[in-house]
Motif scaffolding. Structure first.
Motif, PDB file in Angstrom:
ATOM      1  N   GLU A   1      17.090  49.224  43.092  1.00 31.65           N
ATOM      2  CA  GLU A   1      16.880  47.872  43.615  1.00 31.65           C
ATOM      3  C   GLU A   1      17.380  46.831  42.630  1.00 31.65           C
ATOM      4  OE1 GLU A   1      12.871  48.780  46.310  1.00 31.65           O
ATOM      5  OE2 GLU A   1      12.707  48.033  44.246  1.00 31.65           O
ATOM      6  N   ASN A   2      17.207  47.077  41.329  1.00 35.99           N
ATOM      7  CA  ASN A   2      17.678  46.125  40.330  1.00 35.99           C
ATOM      8  C   ASN A   2      19.193  46.076  40.253  1.00 35.99           C
ATOM      9  OD1 ASN A   2      15.685  44.638  38.356  1.00 35.99           O
ATOM     10  ND2 ASN A   2      14.672  46.548  38.967  1.00 35.99           N
TER      11      ASN A   2
ATOM     12  N   ASP B   1      11.859  59.536  38.254  1.00 40.06           N
ATOM     13  CA  ASP B   1      12.259  59.516  39.657  1.00 40.06           C
ATOM     14  C   ASP B   1      13.699  59.078  39.844  1.00 40.06           C
ATOM     15  OD1 ASP B   1       9.670  60.252  40.723  1.00 40.06           O
ATOM     16  OD2 ASP B   1       8.993  58.251  40.099  1.00 40.06           O
TER      17      ASP B   1
ATOM     18  N   ARG C   1       9.826  49.707  31.083  1.00 39.58           N
ATOM     19  CA  ARG C   1       9.777  51.170  31.031  1.00 39.58           C
ATOM     20  C   ARG C   1      11.018  51.762  30.368  1.00 39.58           C
ATOM     21  NH1 ARG C   1       7.653  54.785  36.140  1.00 39.58           N
ATOM     22  NH2 ARG C   1       7.342  56.724  34.999  1.00 39.58           N
TER      23      ARG C   1
ATOM     24  N   ARG D   1       8.989  48.730  36.192  1.00 33.35           N
ATOM     25  CA  ARG D   1       7.789  47.971  35.838  1.00 33.35           C
ATOM     26  C   ARG D   1       8.149  46.562  35.367  1.00 33.35           C
ATOM     27  NH1 ARG D   1       4.591  52.952  32.817  1.00 33.35           N
ATOM     28  NH2 ARG D   1       4.445  54.249  34.680  1.00 33.35           N
ATOM     29  N   LYS D   2       7.117  45.865  34.875  1.00 37.08           N
ATOM     30  CA  LYS D   2       7.288  44.453  34.555  1.00 37.08           C
ATOM     31  C   LYS D   2       8.409  44.242  33.549  1.00 37.08           C
ATOM     32  CE  LYS D   2       4.848  40.526  32.536  1.00 37.08           C
ATOM     33  NZ  LYS D   2       3.634  40.067  31.840  1.00 37.08           N
TER      34      LYS D   2
ATOM     35  N   ASP E   1      15.029  55.951  41.756  1.00 34.10           N
ATOM     36  CA  ASP E   1      13.827  55.417  42.403  1.00 34.10           C
ATOM     37  C   ASP E   1      12.694  55.184  41.407  1.00 34.10           C
ATOM     38  OD1 ASP E   1      14.914  55.419  45.018  1.00 34.10           O
ATOM     39  OD2 ASP E   1      14.606  57.591  45.129  1.00 34.10           O
ATOM     40  N   THR E   2      12.997  55.274  40.112  1.00 30.80           N
ATOM     41  CA  THR E   2      11.977  55.009  39.090  1.00 30.80           C
ATOM     42  C   THR E   2      11.672  53.520  39.039  1.00 30.80           C
ATOM     43  OG1 THR E   2      12.769  56.873  37.767  1.00 30.80           O
ATOM     44  CG2 THR E   2      11.436  55.204  36.639  1.00 30.80           C
ATOM     45  N   ASP E   3      10.384  53.205  39.050  1.00 36.50           N
ATOM     46  CA  ASP E   3       9.966  51.802  38.932  1.00 36.50           C
ATOM     47  C   ASP E   3      10.096  51.381  37.471  1.00 36.50           C
ATOM     48  OD1 ASP E   3       8.677  49.330  38.882  1.00 36.50           O
ATOM     49  OD2 ASP E   3       7.240  49.904  40.429  1.00 36.50           O
TER      50      ASP E   3
ATOM     51  N   SER F   1      10.391  43.796  38.691  1.00 36.68           N
ATOM     52  CA  SER F   1       9.574  44.952  39.062  1.00 36.68           C
ATOM     53  C   SER F   1      10.181  45.586  40.303  1.00 36.68           C
ATOM     54  CB  SER F   1       8.135  44.515  39.327  1.00 36.68           C
ATOM     55  OG  SER F   1       7.543  43.992  38.161  1.00 36.68           O
ATOM     56  N   GLY F   2      10.321  46.895  40.275  1.00 38.05           N
ATOM     57  CA  GLY F   2      10.960  47.614  41.373  1.00 38.05           C
ATOM     58  C   GLY F   2      11.749  48.772  40.802  1.00 38.05           C
ATOM     59  N   THR F   3      12.496  49.436  41.635  1.00 33.03           N
ATOM     60  CA  THR F   3      13.233  50.612  41.195  1.00 33.03           C
ATOM     61  C   THR F   3      14.525  50.214  40.490  1.00 33.03           C
ATOM     62  OG1 THR F   3      14.510  50.835  43.245  1.00 33.03           O
ATOM     63  CG2 THR F   3      12.325  51.862  43.187  1.00 33.03           C
TER      64      THR F   3
END
Length: 617
Positions: free
Chosen positions: A469-470, A501, A513, A508-509, A504-506, A464-466
């Motif tokens: 970040e992944n 985004d 997404r 999700r779990k 910066d798109t999340d 979970s995160g952008t």
């Protein structure tokens, strides 16, 4: 789908276990070394010795203020009231003021104690949760394959919560009861030796009741803690596998299994309450009998003039204060047994040692001198077998030159995944060694190894995160420009930029997404950014459609350039990028050579290749 289980033990009550289901209680038990629980508790409290001492002092003072009340009552009856009748109001006023001061001091000290003890307990729990989380991450893969995530969740939530209840409420009750016993016993013996002796003697049957309760309740609470874990495990497993549950219509079967575990949890809770009820009934019987006997004997002595009325009144008040906490002591023992069972399980978890330990004197990898980032990999006389089965790799020797891409193919169970798990050092060989540029993997610090060897799996797990970040997980200190450059080289920049985004798109779990192919591209960007010397691709395209597979193959060509790579492939379309193909059967290499040469031959790989082509027709 729920995990496979084993046969229930014969000692279980009939109907406890659904047909075909196993007993999760057995799998929940980790051996706890002798003294580990006490050592864990000491290690948690030792850094807070000064704060614990201050907290204890506050409670001592608070109890002193509370227990002064009956003495003031005795003084008022025997001295202040007669003085008041003689027009001397001073003693009675002094008693009233003293009682008010004691009440105010008791309330203030109680408030200070609650705040101080709350800080201590929260810091202890914060430390304990952190230890569980860090230790669980440090344990080896084989542990996590045996001990499910649901049980780890139970250790860090339900079991820690049991300890919180003990620290927040139980310890105060225990210290209060102990202080009350010591203080009141001393006061009763000082006021009247006979009354005090009878009161102290009444604690013998109470002590025996407590011992019986502790022994019986300890067993019940260990079962209860395990039952809670079993419920959590089944819930987590079912929710994680909700898609196959729905696809194979497992709802009714899972509900039946869960109902059995839930009933077992209910029954262990009922057993705990039953033990508590037995203790409370017995303790109240002893206490009320003792108070009645002492009051009757004391009244007789007052009538005979052998005992002052004020002393009897004070003694009765002290006795009520002495026996009233007995029920609260039961609540403490309740919390204590629950916390002791939980702490034992936590200690058992923290006592587990990684099967892939850090080296005592780690070595560094040689500095890469060429422009190519690859390193030589050597399997030298390697043998390996899992705990649950026979030997997977009987004796395995293999050399992968630096910069070579090797595809490994073979039937299920041939040993392909075991090979790469040893290379990633998720496991250590039972014999022989795996060398990276001549250095045994067991001599490398794990951070050094993880920088040199990176694995991209079929699942391409995203946190979970952008998106940024992944990707940066491969190198947390990377700049935004470096992250975007890695995505561009992989071919992921366009779809990432099209997200709501962008970077910066999340996601999700678990990256739900974005599609499977897009997750795989993000995983390749992560690997490229990490810049490893050795890259492992474990069936990285097996779950993709044809367009997704082609996009990932283009990304693979970028990532593998110049690196040493091991590619586990079920789809033979992936083999085309390899310099060399290994065909494995039963843990041995049965064919080894360039893809074109093996395809042109009459061996096992040629058969696999023809079968694959026929499947595409």
């Amino acid at each position: 789908m729920t995990a496979p289980t084993t046969t229930a033990p014969a000692k279980d009550r009939p109907g406890d276990q659904p047909p075909g289901a196993g007993d999760p209680f057995d799998r929940d038990i980790l051996p706890t070394p002798p003294g580990a629980t006490a050592a864990l508790l000491r290690s948690l409290l030792t850094p807070m010795k000064a704060r614990v001492a201050v907290t204890t002092l506050l409670l001592l003072l608070q109890q002193a203020a509370v227990q002064a009340g009956p003495l003031l009552v005795a003084y008022a009856i025997d001295r202040a009231v007669p003085a008041f009748r003689a027009d001397d109001h001073g003693p009675l006023i002094a008693v009233g003021v003293g009682y008010l001061l004691c009440a105010a001091a008791s309330g203030g000290l109680q408030s200070a104690f609650i705040m101080a003890s709350a800080r201590v307990s929260q810091d202890v729990l914060l430390d304990l949760r952190g230890r569980i989380f860090r230790h669980a991450q440090a344990l080896s893969i084989d542990f996590h394959e045996r001990y499910t995530s649901g049980r780890l969740i139970s250790r860090s939530t339900t079991d820690v919560e049991s300890l919180r209840e003990l620290l927040d409420e139980g310890l105060q009750e225990l210290v209060t009861v102990i202080l009350s016993f010591v203080y009141i016993s001393a006061m009763l013996l000082w006021l009247d030796l006979g009354l005090g002796g009878v009161a102290v003697a009444s604690f013998v049957p109470l002590y025996l009741l407590i011992r019986i309760y502790r022994r019986r309740a300890g067993r019940v609470y260990r079962l209860r803690s395990t039952a809670i874990a079993a419920v959590i495990v089944r819930f987590v497993e079912t929710m994680n596998g909700i898609r196959p549950v729905r696809a194979f219509r497992r709802e009714a079967a899972n509900d039946a299994d869960f109902r059995v575990l839930n009933r077992r949890h209910e029954r262990t809770n009922g057993d705990a309450l039953l033990e508590m009820a037995r203790y409370v009934t017995g303790s109240r019987l002893v206490a009320n009998t003792a108070v009645a006997g002492i009051v009757l004997w004391g009244a007789y002595r007052v009538a005979e003039g052998a005992l002052a009325l004020g002393v009897l009144a004070a003694a009765v008040l002290y006795l009520r204060r002495l026996y009233d906490p007995i029920d609260r002591l039961g609540m403490f023992l309740n919390a204590y047994q629950s916390a002791a069972a939980s702490l034992e399980k936590i200690a058992g978890l923290l006592a587990q040692t990684p099967s892939v330990p850090e080296p005592s004197t780690p070595r560094k990898l040689p500095v890469l001198e060429s422009e190519h980032p690859g390193r030589e990999v050597v399997f030298d006389g390697v043998r390996f077998g899992y705990r649950t089965g026979g030997e997977v790799l009987p004796r395995f020797d293999l050399t992968l030159p630096a910069g070579q891409t090797v595809a490994v193919v073979g039937t299920t169970g041939a040993g392909k995944s075991t090979l790469v798990k040893l290379l990633a050092r998720f496991y250590d060989p039972s014999d022989g060694q795996v060398l990276l540029d001549g250095v045994d993997l067991r001599e490398l610090a794990l951070p050094e190894l993880r920088r040199g060897v990176v694995m991209v799996t079929q699942e391409a797990f995203l946190f979970s995160g952008t998106v940024a970040e992944n990707i940066a997980i491969g190198r947390p200190d990377a700049t935004r420009e470096e992250i975007e450059q890695a995505a561009k080289e992989i071919g992921a920049h366009d779809f990432i930029s099209a997200l709501p985004d962008g970077y910066d798109t999340d996601v999700r779990k678990r990256g739900g997404r974005i599609s499977a192919g897009q997750r795989q591209l993000v995983a390749f960007a992560r690997a490229l950014l990490a810049d490893p010397a050795v890259l492992i691709l474990d069936e990285a395209t097996s779950s993709l459609d044809i367009p997704g597979e082609r996009a990932v193959q283009r990304a693979m060509a970028t990532v593998l350039k110049g690196r040493t790579a091991v590619v586990i492939a079920h789809r033979l379309s992936t083999v085309g990028i390899a310099d060399r193909v290994l065909v494995m059967e039963h843990g041995r290499i049965v064919e080894d050579g360039p893809p074109a040469e093996l395809v042109a031959g009459t061996g096992r790989f040629a058969d696999l290749h023809r079968a694959w082509q026929d499947s595409l027709a």
